[in-house]
Design a protein around this motif. Structure first.
Motif, PDB file in Angstrom:
ATOM      1  N   PHE A  13      49.092  -6.482  41.378  1.00  0.00           N
ATOM      2  CA  PHE A  13      49.510  -5.344  40.560  1.00  0.00           C
ATOM      3  C   PHE A  13      49.461  -4.036  41.356  1.00  0.00           C
ATOM      4  N   SER A  14      48.543  -3.930  42.312  1.00  0.00           N
ATOM      5  CA  SER A  14      48.489  -2.734  43.157  1.00  0.00           C
ATOM      6  C   SER A  14      49.750  -2.610  43.987  1.00  0.00           C
ATOM      7  N   VAL A  15      50.185  -3.740  44.539  1.00  0.00           N
ATOM      8  CA  VAL A  15      51.420  -3.711  45.329  1.00  0.00           C
ATOM      9  C   VAL A  15      52.602  -3.325  44.457  1.00  0.00           C
ATOM     10  N   LEU A  16      52.655  -3.872  43.242  1.00  0.00           N
ATOM     11  CA  LEU A  16      53.740  -3.527  42.327  1.00  0.00           C
ATOM     12  C   LEU A  16      53.724  -2.047  41.996  1.00  0.00           C
ATOM     13  N   SER A  17      52.507  -1.515  41.796  1.00  0.00           N
ATOM     14  CA  SER A  17      52.405  -0.101  41.450  1.00  0.00           C
ATOM     15  C   SER A  17      52.850   0.791  42.599  1.00  0.00           C
ATOM     16  N   LEU A  18      52.427   0.440  43.799  1.00  0.00           N
ATOM     17  CA  LEU A  18      52.778   1.253  44.951  1.00  0.00           C
ATOM     18  C   LEU A  18      54.259   1.179  45.273  1.00  0.00           C
ATOM     19  N   LEU A 142      30.431  -6.848  33.581  1.00  0.00           N
ATOM     20  CA  LEU A 142      31.326  -5.769  33.980  1.00  0.00           C
ATOM     21  C   LEU A 142      32.671  -5.944  33.305  1.00  0.00           C
ATOM     22  N   GLY A 143      33.270  -4.811  32.914  1.00  0.00           N
ATOM     23  CA  GLY A 143      34.624  -4.830  32.363  1.00  0.00           C
ATOM     24  C   GLY A 143      35.487  -3.832  33.116  1.00  0.00           C
ATOM     25  N   PHE A 144      36.757  -4.120  33.237  1.00  0.00           N
ATOM     26  CA  PHE A 144      37.632  -3.198  33.949  1.00  0.00           C
ATOM     27  C   PHE A 144      38.995  -3.190  33.264  1.00  0.00           C
ATOM     28  N   SER A 145      39.725  -2.083  33.502  1.00  0.00           N
ATOM     29  CA  SER A 145      41.103  -1.971  33.044  1.00  0.00           C
ATOM     30  C   SER A 145      41.844  -1.071  34.025  1.00  0.00           C
ATOM     31  N   TRP A 146      43.121  -1.329  34.179  1.00  0.00           N
ATOM     32  CA  TRP A 146      43.920  -0.589  35.138  1.00  0.00           C
ATOM     33  C   TRP A 146      45.387  -0.692  34.753  1.00  0.00           C
ATOM     34  N   GLU A 147      46.071   0.482  34.785  1.00  0.00           N
ATOM     35  CA  GLU A 147      47.499   0.509  34.457  1.00  0.00           C
ATOM     36  C   GLU A 147      48.309   0.468  35.747  1.00  0.00           C
ATOM     37  N   ALA A 148      49.213  -0.493  35.819  1.00  0.00           N
ATOM     38  CA  ALA A 148      50.129  -0.575  36.956  1.00  0.00           C
ATOM     39  C   ALA A 148      51.195   0.512  36.809  1.00  0.00           C
ATOM     40  N   ASP A 149      51.132   1.495  37.683  1.00  0.00           N
ATOM     41  CA  ASP A 149      52.009   2.664  37.570  1.00  0.00           C
ATOM     42  C   ASP A 149      53.381   2.347  38.173  1.00  0.00           C
ATOM     43  N   LEU A 150      54.111   1.443  37.513  1.00  0.00           N
ATOM     44  CA  LEU A 150      55.400   0.990  38.055  1.00  0.00           C
ATOM     45  C   LEU A 150      56.464   2.075  38.009  1.00  0.00           C
ATOM     46  N   TRP A 151      56.370   2.987  37.060  1.00  0.00           N
ATOM     47  CA  TRP A 151      57.436   3.990  36.881  1.00  0.00           C
ATOM     48  C   TRP A 151      56.986   5.398  37.283  1.00  0.00           C
ATOM     49  N   GLY A 152      55.792   5.499  37.838  1.00  0.00           N
ATOM     50  CA  GLY A 152      55.341   6.780  38.356  1.00  0.00           C
ATOM     51  C   GLY A 152      54.832   7.756  37.312  1.00  0.00           C
ATOM     52  N   GLY A 314      59.529  13.822  34.768  1.00  0.00           N
ATOM     53  CA  GLY A 314      59.312  12.447  35.211  1.00  0.00           C
ATOM     54  C   GLY A 314      58.362  11.691  34.303  1.00  0.00           C
ATOM     55  N   MET A 315      57.323  12.372  33.809  1.00  0.00           N
ATOM     56  CA  MET A 315      56.402  11.733  32.865  1.00  0.00           C
ATOM     57  C   MET A 315      57.137  11.346  31.583  1.00  0.00           C
ATOM     58  N   ALA A 316      57.988  12.244  31.093  1.00  0.00           N
ATOM     59  CA  ALA A 316      58.731  11.960  29.862  1.00  0.00           C
ATOM     60  C   ALA A 316      59.699  10.798  30.051  1.00  0.00           C
ATOM     61  N   GLU A 317      60.339  10.707  31.216  1.00  0.00           N
ATOM     62  CA  GLU A 317      61.249   9.587  31.479  1.00  0.00           C
ATOM     63  C   GLU A 317      60.493   8.274  31.604  1.00  0.00           C
ATOM     64  N   ALA A 318      59.311   8.298  32.213  1.00  0.00           N
ATOM     65  CA  ALA A 318      58.533   7.069  32.391  1.00  0.00           C
ATOM     66  C   ALA A 318      58.078   6.484  31.067  1.00  0.00           C
ATOM     67  N   ASP A 319      57.960   7.314  30.021  1.00  0.00           N
ATOM     68  CA  ASP A 319      57.534   6.813  28.712  1.00  0.00           C
ATOM     69  C   ASP A 319      58.574   5.891  28.084  1.00  0.00           C
ATOM     70  N   PHE A 320      59.815   5.888  28.585  1.00  0.00           N
ATOM     71  CA  PHE A 320      60.842   4.998  28.054  1.00  0.00           C
ATOM     72  C   PHE A 320      60.639   3.552  28.523  1.00  0.00           C
ATOM     73  N   TYR A 321      59.822   3.331  29.537  1.00  0.00           N
ATOM     74  CA  TYR A 321      59.700   2.011  30.162  1.00  0.00           C
ATOM     75  C   TYR A 321      58.379   1.359  29.774  1.00  0.00           C
ATOM     76  N   PRO A 322      58.281   0.039  29.933  1.00  0.00           N
ATOM     77  CA  PRO A 322      57.063  -0.674  29.534  1.00  0.00           C
ATOM     78  C   PRO A 322      55.850  -0.234  30.350  1.00  0.00           C
ATOM     79  N   ARG A 323      54.701  -0.306  29.707  1.00  0.00           N
ATOM     80  CA  ARG A 323      53.437  -0.079  30.381  1.00  0.00           C
ATOM     81  C   ARG A 323      52.728  -1.419  30.556  1.00  0.00           C
ATOM     82  N   ILE A 324      52.323  -1.707  31.769  1.00  0.00           N
ATOM     83  CA  ILE A 324      51.628  -2.958  32.079  1.00  0.00           C
ATOM     84  C   ILE A 324      50.194  -2.624  32.447  1.00  0.00           C
ATOM     85  N   THR A 325      49.277  -3.218  31.714  1.00  0.00           N
ATOM     86  CA  THR A 325      47.867  -2.940  31.915  1.00  0.00           C
ATOM     87  C   THR A 325      47.145  -4.230  32.249  1.00  0.00           C
TER      88      THR A 325
END
Length: 476
Positions: A13-18, A142-152, A314-325
């Motif tokens: 997911f890190s690679v996808l985000s980057l 331990l618990g963790f969560s992370w959003e893959a920033d695919l759309w910036g 850019g933030m407003a445009e990214a809200d149109f796309y799916p969020r992967i967590t």
């Protein structure tokens, strides 16, 4: 093996985000199309000239007044408005750190203990006692969560936060420049007021001498009671000018005390002694017109505001796309504390989550249009700020040159008035003119001397205003 799988998933997911795309336009520093069509007003012969060398960032030292330089230094250290601006800057930096944390996974640790007893007729009892007795439950993990920033979206939010930090920093620069300019202006005006007091006191001394002379002439039968009354009225009229000047002087000292965060009259002993108005006679460096945007805090602030508005699109445009967590937890759970941490007590959960905006009723489209409008408004505001800055510089140059012309003319007028007063006093003592001539010449001298003091200060004040318009000072 499960831990290895989780690590690989996070890396994937890190690679996808980057490698994901960043939505919205990238910010570009706006061009200044008017820069090539505007040039400062040329200097006039016989007056302090200007050139396009680099602006002096410590211009107040060029007045060669140690007291002024010391007050400016103290104001930059103690002024409350500057402290407030610095506090706002630190708050914006803290907010930026808070926003930037979304780029990294959030990891939480938890540990717990409970003693429970389930119903014998309820759901299954995890202790295996069928609700017949109480049991202990120990847990940790331990618990963790992370959003893959695919759309910036996160990258753009950090960009907005960076621009907000820049805005707060330029606001502090603007406050710093304002404090420097205000300190210099109040100090110059104080010295001008003190010089005005000296002029009035000098004329009061002359008027009192004229009154004494008129009384002597009255005894000798040369003057009349009317002339004595006119001379006495002249003394009272000149003396009446002292109180407003003394009041203004005290108020200016208090204004300077406030600028350096001191109590009222704290600088009275330091500044009460009269001193000359600070003067600047060297060539004034004003820099290139194209460099104005790099110096003026208000232009830099408008540019940062435009940057934030652009990134928000850019933030407003990214809200149109799916969020992967990606989220999960890894821990241990046992009924006995001695079993906690054993391989058999391990537990884990791992998996991605996807959130897709299917129907928002036009909310996202409205949000994007709003950000586009704000970006357009910020762009227009930037252009207006730049144009206004050029007007202020040009107006300040014109004022600086005009104040020098006025001062030079008044110097000549005062010289002529002084010679006329000396001549009319001799003629009055000889009895060839009446006292009305003396009053007329002395009033003209007093008016022109006061105007000369004011114009001399105005030259320095207009130069301070010029440096404020050029945006020089906060860099030092």
């Amino acid at each position: 093996m499960n831990s290895t799988f989780m690590a690989r998933a996070v890396a994937c997911f890190s690679v996808l985000s980057l490698s994901g795309c960043v939505m919205g336009p990238d910010f570009q520093v706006p061009d200044n199309p008017l820069a090539s069509r505007w040039a400062p007003t040329p200097s006039e012969a016989g007056h302090s000239a200007t050139n396009e060398s680099a602006v002096d960032v410590r211009w107040w030292d060029s007045f060669a007044d140690a007291q002024l330089s010391a007050l400016v230094r103290e104001a930059q250290t103690r002024n409350f408005d500057l402290q407030l601006a610095a506090s706002r800057l630190e708050q914006s930096r803290a907010m930026r750190r808070q926003v930037a944390a979304e780029e990294l996974p959030a990891v939480d640790g938890a540990a717990g203990y409970s003693r429970s007893r389930n119903s014998q007729r309820g759901l299954s009892d995890p202790s295996g006692n069928s609700g017949k007795q109480a049991y202990n439950l120990w847990s940790g993990g331990l618990g963790f969560s992370w959003e893959a920033d695919l759309w910036g979206r996160v990258k753009r939010s950090v960009e907005v936060a960076d621009a907000s930090v820049q805005m707060a920093e330029e606001d502090r620069h603007a406050v710093q420049l304002l404090v420097i300019v205000q300190t210099a202006q109040d100090y110059i005006e104080l010295r001008s007021t003190q010089q005005g007091l000296a002029v009035v006191e000098q004329n009061l001394h002359i008027a009192r001498r004229s009154l004494e002379l008129t009384r002597l002439q009255l005894k000798e039968g040369v003057a009349t009671d009317l002339e004595v009354s006119e001379a006495a009225a002249q003394v009272a009229e000149i003396q009446a000018r002292l109180a407003p000047l003394q009041q203004h002087s005290a108020q200016l000292i208090n204004a300077l005390s406030l600028l350096v965060a001191r109590e009222p009259r704290a600088l009275q002993q330091l500044l009460s002694a009269p001193a000359a108005v600070p003067a600047y006679t060297a060539i004034v460096p004003i820099g290139l017109p194209s460099e104005l945007a790099q110096r003026r805090p208000d232009i830099r602030l408008a540019q940062a505001r435009l940057h934030a508005a652009t990134a928000s699109m850019g933030m407003a445009e990214a809200d149109f796309y799916p969020r992967i967590t990606l989220s999960g937890n890894l821990g241990f759970q046992a009924l006995q504390l001695s079993d906690l941490g054993s391989w058999g007590s391990r537990s884990f959960a791992f998996g991605p989550g996807v959130s897709v905006p299917l129907f928002e009723g036009g909310r996202l489209q409205g949000a994007l249009q709003l950000q586009e409008g704000r970006q357009q408004e910020a762009g227009i505001g930037y252009q207006k700020t730049v144009l206004r800055a050029w007007h202020e510089v040009d107006d300040s140059l014109v004022a600086y040159q005009a104040s020098q012309r006025r001062r030079d003319s008044l110097q000549q007028a005062v010289e002529h008035n002084q010679r006329a007063l000396n001549s009319v006093h001799q003629q009055y003592a000889q009895g060839t003119v009446d006292f009305l001539n003396v009053l007329t010449v002395q009033n003209a001298l007093l008016a022109n001397q006061a105007a000369l003091v004011d114009s001399t200060a105005q030259v320095s004040l207009s130069l301070v205003g010029l440096y404020g318009a050029l945006g020089g000072g906060w860099q030092g």
